[in-house]
Design a protein around this motif. Sequence first.
Motif, PDB file in Angstrom:
ATOM      1  N   VAL A   1       0.827  -1.217   0.000  1.00 51.58           N
ATOM      2  CA  VAL A   1       0.000   0.000   0.000  1.00 51.58           C
ATOM      3  C   VAL A   1       0.862   1.269   0.000  1.00 51.58           C
ATOM      4  O   VAL A   1       0.627   2.176  -0.810  1.00 51.58           O
ATOM      5  CB  VAL A   1      -0.982  -0.023   1.182  1.00 51.58           C
ATOM      6  N   PRO A   2       1.885   1.407   0.863  1.00 49.65           N
ATOM      7  CA  PRO A   2       2.743   2.597   0.749  1.00 49.65           C
ATOM      8  C   PRO A   2       3.472   2.676  -0.587  1.00 49.65           C
ATOM      9  O   PRO A   2       3.687   3.767  -1.119  1.00 49.65           O
ATOM     10  CB  PRO A   2       3.735   2.429   1.913  1.00 49.65           C
ATOM     11  N   ALA A   3       3.838   1.508  -1.142  1.00 49.58           N
ATOM     12  CA  ALA A   3       4.517   1.505  -2.436  1.00 49.58           C
ATOM     13  C   ALA A   3       3.586   2.003  -3.538  1.00 49.58           C
ATOM     14  O   ALA A   3       4.001   2.758  -4.424  1.00 49.58           O
ATOM     15  CB  ALA A   3       5.029   0.105  -2.755  1.00 49.58           C
ATOM     16  N   VAL A   4       2.323   1.595  -3.502  1.00 47.63           N
ATOM     17  CA  VAL A   4       1.363   2.055  -4.506  1.00 47.63           C
ATOM     18  C   VAL A   4       1.107   3.552  -4.354  1.00 47.63           C
ATOM     19  O   VAL A   4       0.958   4.273  -5.348  1.00 47.63           O
ATOM     20  CB  VAL A   4       0.050   1.259  -4.394  1.00 47.63           C
ATOM     21  N   ARG A   5       1.058   4.033  -3.119  1.00 48.81           N
ATOM     22  CA  ARG A   5       0.871   5.478  -2.903  1.00 48.81           C
ATOM     23  C   ARG A   5       2.047   6.257  -3.493  1.00 48.81           C
ATOM     24  O   ARG A   5       1.852   7.299  -4.133  1.00 48.81           O
ATOM     25  CB  ARG A   5       0.730   5.762  -1.410  1.00 48.81           C
ATOM     26  N   LEU A   6       3.263   5.769  -3.281  1.00 48.53           N
ATOM     27  CA  LEU A   6       4.434   6.413  -3.870  1.00 48.53           C
ATOM     28  C   LEU A   6       4.403   6.306  -5.388  1.00 48.53           C
ATOM     29  O   LEU A   6       4.739   7.263  -6.103  1.00 48.53           O
ATOM     30  CB  LEU A   6       5.706   5.770  -3.310  1.00 48.53           C
ATOM     31  N   ALA A   7       3.982   5.158  -5.896  1.00 50.59           N
ATOM     32  CA  ALA A   7       3.915   4.967  -7.344  1.00 50.59           C
ATOM     33  C   ALA A   7       2.875   5.880  -7.977  1.00 50.59           C
ATOM     34  O   ALA A   7       3.064   6.350  -9.108  1.00 50.59           O
ATOM     35  CB  ALA A   7       3.590   3.507  -7.657  1.00 50.59           C
ATOM     36  N   ALA A   8       1.766   6.153  -7.284  1.00 49.01           N
ATOM     37  CA  ALA A   8       0.741   7.047  -7.821  1.00 49.01           C
ATOM     38  C   ALA A   8       1.289   8.455  -7.998  1.00 49.01           C
ATOM     39  O   ALA A   8       1.065   9.101  -9.038  1.00 49.01           O
ATOM     40  CB  ALA A   8      -0.477   7.058  -6.895  1.00 49.01           C
ATOM     41  N   ALA A   9       2.005   8.945  -6.992  1.00 47.26           N
ATOM     42  CA  ALA A   9       2.616  10.268  -7.121  1.00 47.26           C
ATOM     43  C   ALA A   9       3.675  10.281  -8.221  1.00 47.26           C
ATOM     44  O   ALA A   9       3.776  11.249  -8.993  1.00 47.26           O
ATOM     45  CB  ALA A   9       3.242  10.683  -5.786  1.00 47.26           C
TER      46      ALA A   9
END
Length: 289
Positions: free
Chosen positions: A211-219
């Motif tokens: 989940v934190p990785a996807v949040r970083l990937a979205a940005a």
Amino acid sequence: MGSRSRTVVTTVAAFVLLIVLWELAKLVLPPGGVTVGGTRVLPRTDNAAMPHVWTVLGRLTEPEVAGAATTRTVGAAVASGALFTLGLAMGGLLLGGVLGVLLALVMQRFRLVERAALPYVVASQTVPLIAIAPLVAGWGGNIAILGWSWQPWASVMVIASYLAFFPIAVGMLRGLTSPVSADVELFRAMASGWWTTLVRLRLPASVPHVVPAVRLAAAAAVVGAIVAEISTGTRGGIGRLIIEYAQSATGDPSRMYTAILGAAVLGLVAAGAVGLLDVGLRRYRGSVR
């Protein structure tokens, strides 16, 4: 106060603090900036370089083109461009996420693949994005599938997926390898195969990492989409607006900042959308040890 409420309050407080620091810099620093030994160490703070926040916000309600037959405000233009870029960024996030998850699964299953591929995955992020964008656009121009010709927006989506791919692949790999040895040995003792262990143990345990990785990937996907729009000249997005408004920044610098503000809000919206994924997978938050 719940964690989600704290996140909203923190985000609003960060914006307010940024506005206060911006106006404080205009009030305290000299308009021409500070130069030491012929080198500018602090930027100019005059209205041509740093317009007031209320001036930028006021531009959002003004017509984009004065005297045009169909009047569209600057705010409407920024919102339209942001939505266009958001769609491409989310498409790139989906594409990069699928590739990242698949690669992480292969690397977890075959350690030889991990040792061979992971260094190249890391090295791929050292290549300047501005150098990749023209290559992707050039290669894509030669692609035609079943009568469908490659479109400029497809290049933007591919470039966005390039940035989104890395954090998801690394985060997923870390999550898949996070279960402790005792849990893995228990599944082996129960004669569970690789697929059962993956579904019942490794995937739930990977959620707190993914989940934190996807949040970083979205940005990162938003940044990649904006840079790709600027590099390839794709029209309709916020990146193109930044270029167009920057060309008139000498006469109206505040208009350029409206596009930059739209890009900043766009990144927050993309990262916030990942929160929906976090809510859906909340039951697995305690899986990591």
